[in-house]
Design an enzyme around this catalytic site. Structure first.
Site, PDB file in Angstrom:
ATOM      1  N   SER A  82       0.831  -1.210   0.000  1.00 20.95           N
ATOM      2  CA  SER A  82       0.000   0.000   0.000  1.00 20.95           C
ATOM      3  C   SER A  82       0.857   1.247   0.000  1.00 20.95           C
ATOM      4  CB  SER A  82      -0.905   0.013   1.243  1.00 20.95           C
ATOM      5  OG  SER A  82      -1.547   1.263   1.397  1.00 20.95           O
ATOM      6  N   TYR A 138      -2.540  -1.152  10.233  1.00 22.35           N
ATOM      7  CA  TYR A 138      -2.632  -1.506   8.818  1.00 22.35           C
ATOM      8  C   TYR A 138      -1.369  -1.111   8.056  1.00 22.35           C
ATOM      9  CZ  TYR A 138      -4.293  -1.251   3.949  1.00 22.35           C
ATOM     10  OH  TYR A 138      -4.438  -1.385   2.582  1.00 22.35           O
TER      11      TYR A 138
END
Length: 283
Positions: free
Chosen positions: A174, A187
């Site tokens: 990400s 995350y």
């Protein structure tokens, strides 16, 4: 899920794409050229979002697909029909990849259904926003790492006996790994681990002829965002902070996975592609 980690409220987990408005754009944008003809791919989190777009694009390019998902049966069956509409075969399997036994079941299904495995797409993941680091509970921290990191390790370990020279592993990291995210502490930490895993695994498997690369999407419109706890205000302005001023669509990310899965990227391993709306980050 292993019995050491309690199950979180399912409303916090990746939800149904069928309920999103507007619907994410998953349709491939161009005719296929059979770049994956005869290949078999596992796509974790293949029921919706980026995973759906990858599964359908791979199918258009000639691959048969195993669609792994958590419990979103409606979305998974829709994706399977989309894959079959491209002339490929599809099977679906529900379960938590944070459980090693589930990873084994997914790989076993690929072998029993199609006889081999050529491509592993580790796309499944979850996120739970928190304003303060002290708000991240033990339960949430363990769950996020169990799904995003342990699940990826498990899938690779179970797949390895079946992967041969020429196989490809593509891991979804990400943009948050590179630029941080003040409300996605656990995350973004998992995404850092995934990037390090990708680079290390690429070196570990180079002599076996297996390439390992990653894709680091920016803000992409998928069920992960509205169903992952994002506030209404954040959703209203989702993606506006990118240089392009908008969120991306799953079908703008899927071609990165295709490039890394096929022979077009035969001299690339340990690399990460960045479909992120123009955010400049370190590689």
């Amino acid at each position: 899920m292993t019995d050491t980690i309690a199950k979180l409220d399912e409303a916090q987990l990746p939800g149904l794409e069928a309920r999103l408005d507007p619907k994410p754009e998953w349709q491939p944008r161009y005719p296929g050229s059979r770049r994956l003809k005869g290949k078999v791919a596992i796509v974790t989190g293949g029921d919706s979002g980026i995973g759906r777009a990858v599964a359908v694009l791979f199918a258009r390019e000639g691959a048969d697909i195993v669609i792994s998902h958590l419990e979103e049966d409606e979305d998974a069956q829709d994706t399977a029909r989309m894959v079959e509409a491209e002339g490929a075969r599809a099977v679906t399997i529900a379960g938590d990849i944070g459980d090693r036994a589930q990873a084994a079941r997914i790989v076993d299904l690929a072998i029993s259904s199609f006889g081999k495995l050529d491509i592993l797409v580790n796309n499944a993941g979850e996120q739970h926003p928190d304003e303060n680091v002290t708000d991240v509970s033990d339960q949430q921290l363990k769950r996020t790492f169990q799904t995003n990191v342990y699940g990826m390790f498990y899938m690779v370990q179970e797949a390895m006996p079946h992967l041969r020279a020429g196989a490809a592993i593509i891991n979804c990291t990400s943009v948050t790994m590179y630029k941080g995210a003040d409300d996605l502490l656990d995350y973004s930490s998992t995404k850092g681990a995934i990037t390090a895993f990708t680079r290390s695994l690429s070196q570990n498997l180079a002599d076996k002829g297996i390439r390992v690369n990653g894709v680091a999407p920016g803000p992409i419109w998928t069920p992960l965002n509205p169903c992952g706890g994002a506030s209404e205000e954040k959703l209203e302005h989702f993606g506006e902070s990118t240089p392009m001023g908008r969120p991306g669509q799953p079908n703008e990310v899927a071609p990165c996975f295709l490039f890394l899965a096929c022979e077009d990227s035969s001299y690339m391993s340990g690399q990460v592609l960045h479909p992120n709306g123009g955010v400049v980050v370190g590689s």
